[in-house]
Design a protein around this motif. Structure first.
Motif, PDB file in Angstrom:
ATOM      1  N   ALA A   1       0.741  -1.152  -0.126  1.00  0.00           N
ATOM      2  CA  ALA A   1       0.000   0.040  -0.086  1.00  0.00           C
ATOM      3  C   ALA A   1       0.933   1.353  -0.076  1.00  0.00           C
ATOM      4  O   ALA A   1       1.850   1.214   0.984  1.00  0.00           O
ATOM      5  N   THR A   2       0.474   2.101  -0.772  1.00  0.00           N
ATOM      6  CA  THR A   2       1.441   3.552  -0.963  1.00  0.00           C
ATOM      7  C   THR A   2       0.259   4.531  -0.949  1.00  0.00           C
ATOM      8  O   THR A   2      -0.456   4.620  -1.764  1.00  0.00           O
ATOM      9  N   ILE A   3       0.546   5.479   0.104  1.00  0.00           N
ATOM     10  CA  ILE A   3      -0.593   6.360   0.393  1.00  0.00           C
ATOM     11  C   ILE A   3       0.274   7.779   0.134  1.00  0.00           C
ATOM     12  O   ILE A   3       1.316   7.919   0.656  1.00  0.00           O
ATOM     13  N   GLY A   4       0.045   8.642  -0.459  1.00  0.00           N
ATOM     14  CA  GLY A   4       0.431  10.138  -0.791  1.00  0.00           C
ATOM     15  C   GLY A   4      -0.619  11.064  -0.665  1.00  0.00           C
ATOM     16  O   GLY A   4      -1.641  11.120  -1.361  1.00  0.00           O
ATOM     17  N   GLN A   5      -0.372  11.982   0.541  1.00  0.00           N
ATOM     18  CA  GLN A   5      -1.238  13.221   0.738  1.00  0.00           C
ATOM     19  C   GLN A   5      -0.766  14.568   0.918  1.00  0.00           C
ATOM     20  O   GLN A   5       0.240  14.458   1.710  1.00  0.00           O
ATOM     21  N   SER A   6      -1.323  15.402   0.121  1.00  0.00           N
ATOM     22  CA  SER A   6      -0.600  16.764  -0.011  1.00  0.00           C
ATOM     23  C   SER A   6      -1.574  17.654  -0.639  1.00  0.00           C
ATOM     24  O   SER A   6      -2.852  17.407  -0.531  1.00  0.00           O
ATOM     25  N   GLY A   7      -1.289  19.066  -0.534  1.00  0.00           N
ATOM     26  CA  GLY A   7      -2.018  20.002  -1.132  1.00  0.00           C
ATOM     27  C   GLY A   7      -2.021  21.161  -0.210  1.00  0.00           C
ATOM     28  O   GLY A   7      -1.103  21.230   0.770  1.00  0.00           O
ATOM     29  N   THR A   8      -2.526  21.988  -0.431  1.00  0.00           N
ATOM     30  CA  THR A   8      -2.858  23.364   0.382  1.00  0.00           C
ATOM     31  C   THR A   8      -4.399  23.529   0.780  1.00  0.00           C
ATOM     32  O   THR A   8      -4.933  23.491   0.187  1.00  0.00           O
ATOM     33  N   GLU A   9      -4.494  23.637   2.087  1.00  0.00           N
ATOM     34  CA  GLU A   9      -5.777  23.834   2.828  1.00  0.00           C
ATOM     35  C   GLU A   9      -6.747  22.764   2.377  1.00  0.00           C
ATOM     36  O   GLU A   9      -7.719  23.379   1.993  1.00  0.00           O
ATOM     37  N   VAL A  10      -6.539  21.378   2.539  1.00  0.00           N
ATOM     38  CA  VAL A  10      -7.569  20.325   1.839  1.00  0.00           C
ATOM     39  C   VAL A  10      -7.697  19.524   3.032  1.00  0.00           C
ATOM     40  O   VAL A  10      -6.901  19.280   3.738  1.00  0.00           O
ATOM     41  N   THR A  11      -8.701  18.524   3.006  1.00  0.00           N
ATOM     42  CA  THR A  11      -9.044  17.626   4.104  1.00  0.00           C
ATOM     43  C   THR A  11      -8.902  16.194   3.199  1.00  0.00           C
ATOM     44  O   THR A  11      -9.465  16.028   2.177  1.00  0.00           O
TER      45      THR A  11
ATOM     46  N   THR B   1      -2.623   1.879  -4.320  1.00  0.00           N
ATOM     47  CA  THR B   1      -1.875   3.250  -4.451  1.00  0.00           C
ATOM     48  C   THR B   1      -3.067   4.391  -4.361  1.00  0.00           C
ATOM     49  O   THR B   1      -3.991   4.250  -5.159  1.00  0.00           O
ATOM     50  N   VAL B   2      -3.093   5.114  -3.425  1.00  0.00           N
ATOM     51  CA  VAL B   2      -3.801   6.384  -3.215  1.00  0.00           C
ATOM     52  C   VAL B   2      -3.003   7.594  -3.453  1.00  0.00           C
ATOM     53  O   VAL B   2      -2.034   7.819  -2.581  1.00  0.00           O
ATOM     54  N   THR B   3      -3.314   8.405  -4.152  1.00  0.00           N
ATOM     55  CA  THR B   3      -2.967   9.796  -4.143  1.00  0.00           C
ATOM     56  C   THR B   3      -3.913  10.896  -3.981  1.00  0.00           C
ATOM     57  O   THR B   3      -4.833  10.974  -4.790  1.00  0.00           O
TER      58      THR B   3
END
Length: 187
Positions: free
Chosen positions: A158-168, A183-185
């Motif tokens: 399992a590969t999880i990538g979470q990023s961004g600006t002012e998001v949930t 894979t979750v982005t």
């Protein structure tokens, strides 16, 4: 239950010495043979670092925590042979990083959390199998990132990538059986 040896205590204290300007806690409990644990904590300003590692037989855990004004909390629990866990937490501003890894068997977990003013929460549970790999990378500015990975069976990835600006961002991955890949982005 065996507590840290005097040498291990001295090593943890030496690595955590700069952290005493803020607050820093590290507890390592190791039972059996072949366990390796490393903790590096750097606290400045209002920074709070907490790390708890519990290992039974041939576990390897590394926790690196730091950042200005960030709150970092990591718990690693390993039973069985060959578990590997790496946690790297940093941030600035009002960043809160929380990581919990529970492993039973020869599994690998890697968590990287960073950001400015973000809340990052990662939970990885690997039990009932071997050869499972979970990678979680959380970052961004002003985000609320939550990731849960549960792996049972053998050879799951399992590969999880979470990023961004002012998001949930919220991600839940459940892998049962063998040789599953997810894979979750999220941005």
């Amino acid at each position: 239950m065996t507590r840290m040896t005097a040498t291990a205590v001295a090593l943890v204290l030496a690595l955590s010495a700069p952290a005493f300007a803020g607050s820093s806690t590290s507890t390592i409990d190791q039972i059996g043979d072949g366990n390796t644990a490393g903790v590096t904590q750097t606290a400045t300003g209002g920074n709070t670092n907490t790390s708890d590692i519990d290992q039974v037989t041939n576990g390897q855990a590394t926790v690196v925590q730091g950042g200005t004004g960030a709150e970092n909390d990591s718990t690693v629990t390993q039973t069985g042979d060959g578990s590997i866990a790496d946690v790297d937490q940093s941030g600035s501003g009002a960043t809160i990083n929380t990581s919990t890894i529970t492993q039973d068997g020869a599994n690998t977990a890697d968590v990287t959390q960073s950001g400015d003013g973000s809340t990052n929460d990662s939970t990885i549970d690997q039990s009932g199998g071997a050869g499972n790999i979970a990678t979680v990378i959380q970052g961004g500015d002003g985000n609320m990132n939550t990731s849960t990975v549960t792996q049972t069976g053998d050879g799951n990835t399992a590969t999880i990538g979470q990023s961004g600006t002012e998001v949930t961002n919220t991600s839940t991955v459940l892998q049962q059986g063998n040789l599953n890949t997810a894979t979750v982005t999220q941005n």
